[in-house]
Scaffold this motif. Sequence first.
Motif, PDB file in Angstrom:
ATOM      1  N   SER A 413       7.014 -36.412  34.654  1.00  0.00           N
ATOM      2  CA  SER A 413       6.923 -35.482  33.534  1.00  0.00           C
ATOM      3  C   SER A 413       5.709 -35.804  32.682  1.00  0.00           C
ATOM      4  N   HIS A 414       5.020 -34.760  32.219  1.00  0.00           N
ATOM      5  CA  HIS A 414       3.835 -34.912  31.384  1.00  0.00           C
ATOM      6  C   HIS A 414       4.073 -34.176  30.067  1.00  0.00           C
ATOM      7  N   ASN A 415       4.245 -34.928  29.006  1.00  0.00           N
ATOM      8  CA  ASN A 415       4.454 -34.350  27.685  1.00  0.00           C
ATOM      9  C   ASN A 415       3.104 -34.128  27.021  1.00  0.00           C
ATOM     10  N   GLN A 416       2.473 -33.027  27.334  1.00  0.00           N
ATOM     11  CA  GLN A 416       1.169 -32.737  26.766  1.00  0.00           C
ATOM     12  C   GLN A 416       1.300 -32.517  25.267  1.00  0.00           C
ATOM     13  N   GLY A 417       0.378 -33.122  24.536  1.00  0.00           N
ATOM     14  CA  GLY A 417       0.429 -33.050  23.087  1.00  0.00           C
ATOM     15  C   GLY A 417       1.242 -34.149  22.447  1.00  0.00           C
ATOM     16  N   GLU A 418       2.101 -34.813  23.244  1.00  0.00           N
ATOM     17  CA  GLU A 418       2.930 -35.892  22.711  1.00  0.00           C
ATOM     18  C   GLU A 418       2.531 -37.257  23.248  1.00  0.00           C
ATOM     19  N   GLU A 419       1.772 -37.292  24.322  1.00  0.00           N
ATOM     20  CA  GLU A 419       1.339 -38.561  24.882  1.00  0.00           C
ATOM     21  C   GLU A 419      -0.121 -38.471  25.284  1.00  0.00           C
ATOM     22  N   SER A 420      -0.809 -39.594  25.221  1.00  0.00           N
ATOM     23  CA  SER A 420      -2.204 -39.635  25.635  1.00  0.00           C
ATOM     24  C   SER A 420      -2.292 -39.528  27.147  1.00  0.00           C
ATOM     25  N   TYR A 421      -3.471 -39.188  27.620  1.00  0.00           N
ATOM     26  CA  TYR A 421      -3.655 -39.079  29.065  1.00  0.00           C
ATOM     27  C   TYR A 421      -3.524 -40.436  29.743  1.00  0.00           C
ATOM     28  N   LEU A 422      -3.952 -41.505  29.055  1.00  0.00           N
ATOM     29  CA  LEU A 422      -3.778 -42.849  29.608  1.00  0.00           C
ATOM     30  C   LEU A 422      -2.303 -43.172  29.758  1.00  0.00           C
ATOM     31  N   GLU A 458      11.272 -39.353  31.661  1.00  0.00           N
ATOM     32  CA  GLU A 458      11.547 -38.533  30.478  1.00  0.00           C
ATOM     33  C   GLU A 458      12.865 -37.773  30.617  1.00  0.00           C
ATOM     34  N   THR A 459      13.907 -38.428  31.120  1.00  0.00           N
ATOM     35  CA  THR A 459      15.230 -37.820  31.218  1.00  0.00           C
ATOM     36  C   THR A 459      16.199 -38.580  30.313  1.00  0.00           C
ATOM     37  N   LEU A 485      -0.031 -48.471  22.311  1.00  0.00           N
ATOM     38  CA  LEU A 485      -0.236 -48.831  20.907  1.00  0.00           C
ATOM     39  C   LEU A 485      -1.257 -47.925  20.220  1.00  0.00           C
ATOM     40  N   PHE A 486      -1.493 -46.735  20.743  1.00  0.00           N
ATOM     41  CA  PHE A 486      -2.399 -45.809  20.080  1.00  0.00           C
ATOM     42  C   PHE A 486      -1.720 -45.254  18.830  1.00  0.00           C
ATOM     43  N   GLY A 487      -2.433 -45.327  17.701  1.00  0.00           N
ATOM     44  CA  GLY A 487      -1.891 -44.833  16.439  1.00  0.00           C
ATOM     45  C   GLY A 487      -0.711 -45.630  15.944  1.00  0.00           C
ATOM     46  N   SER A 488      -0.578 -46.884  16.369  1.00  0.00           N
ATOM     47  CA  SER A 488       0.564 -47.702  15.965  1.00  0.00           C
ATOM     48  C   SER A 488       0.154 -49.174  16.017  1.00  0.00           C
TER      49      SER A 488
END
Length: 573
Positions: A413-422, A458-459, A485-488
């Motif tokens: 699953s790819h949560n675009q907008g919620e997770e970075s591409y890395l 992501e289930t 740890l991006f943004g955290s």
Amino acid sequence: MTKRSAKRTKRTEKRKDGIQREGVTDSIPEPSYSVGVKKTTAEAIDNAQKPQRFAFEIQPHVITSKPLPVVQRKPGLRETLRITPITIETGGSFSDETYPEIDPAVPRLRIWESARIQPVTPLHSSLESVEVGLPPRNLMQVEPLEDDRDITSTEGDTSTESVSVTEEKQSDSRKETDTSVEGSDEGAGDAGLRTPPDLYDLLFKMPAGSISMDEPVCIVAGTRKSERYRQTLETLCREQFRQIVGGRPLADLFTSGEAASVEDTRVQNRISSLDDSDSDYFGFVSRVEEKEGITRELIEEKGDADLERLHSRIDEFFTQTLGYLLLFVDEQFAGALYENLRSTKDVRESVNIRPLRVRDLPDDVKRELVRLAWGDVYLETDQRDLDTLFHAGEEKFKQAIEPDQGVIEEITSHNQGEESYLHYLLKCFVVDFLLRQENLDPAGDHPWEDMRERVQTETEPWAHSEIRPDVYNSKTKEVYEIETLFGSDHRTINRTIEKYEGVNIKRINIIIPNLTCLRNLKTINRKTNEKFGNMFQNEVEFWAVDANHGDLFPVRELVRRLVDLNERAEDLA
């Protein structure tokens, strides 16, 4: 006798019979056993000529009977209220299937419409503990104090082969190395008796805390012909910005012809970089003194720089958030520029200005450090400067974690907008790794549904729980969480682990990108010895990425290797 007098006589007899029955009460039952009741209706009882008897079963729970108080209330109009307590009679027989210790002369229960039976009080021996699906924990366990612990250190066998050994053999020998290194320095984790250095300490010479703050910083970086590291430092600043602020900073990479633009730049949310190693933007003068020897000074009239404007731009740092002004000059003049910026009254003292120089590392140490930072990838270049090695490793790492098989992208699953591409790429990397561990190689002919069911992304695997692991192995009951740890900061790891307290899982696996781990190594290394959870302490393991072999290896192994590299660099110095 007339019909009227006959009816009057019958009513009189019924009234007398009712008066006599008001004073009659049934006997109080003796202590007996709890009973099973067969339901009947009021109509069936009223139509019966005498109270009916109903069989019941004996339960092995002893109860104590007591008199039931007669409930009275004021009858309504044309209403007569009678509450008859229960009556227990003895007699009859019981089946041979009953408990042998019970008297077969069992009581029989007369059922009335308004009867009340006292609830059964269960015996303590009949209670059974409810299984909650969690492993047994000794909640009263007392941990020994740090001073009482036996601090032992078992050094892993390190390779003593020459530098000419290929990187592939070095990577393979890493897996055979003893990784059970114990002991720590002030609880710093499994790194022998020495605290591991972070990446900045190993690459550069600079004051502590130079680029670890959330405010603008001006770095005066000394350069030399034999080592190029400008792009490496810019990349590290970018990664730190992504962790502290989130997102990517803007970049102003000035050429020698654009040097004057530095005087107009605003560094907030930016990386502004100027390399003046080979130009005359800053005018320096060397003097020979009898006592002090050769001294170097920055003279404004000798160069093109407007130092007054530059001082004003740097002084504006006190109102700005994180940003970087990187000034690269020849290392023999870097001290003079730093002293000028630090001593002028035009720049307030609270502004963060730091000197920096690159360490002179052996070629083999430099290459292995870069490989470790980028997932243990194989470096195909023969160049020796840090910039070339560092960015060759970055490009190789991106290629290595890209999913080779389309099925990996389909089931991840790819949560675009919620997770970075890395974050997404590392999630694909872990899914691929787990499928191969479960003999479901994505390159083989396996049903997608089987792979998706075995390794879930992501289930919500647990009923009545909204927890959604990044990756969940339904067979081994292990969860895998990616922490970029991006943004955290490192406290995000604590929150990720604590949300699983009380959840029936076998282990929590934290995967941290190698470069992020090296930049926060001291903090993450301490966490490897922490115990998470208040009542239930889940098993936690920290992992780094081996992109070269599509594998994961423990953070404690990364720490051991970094300590070894640092010792080799110090021994040479």
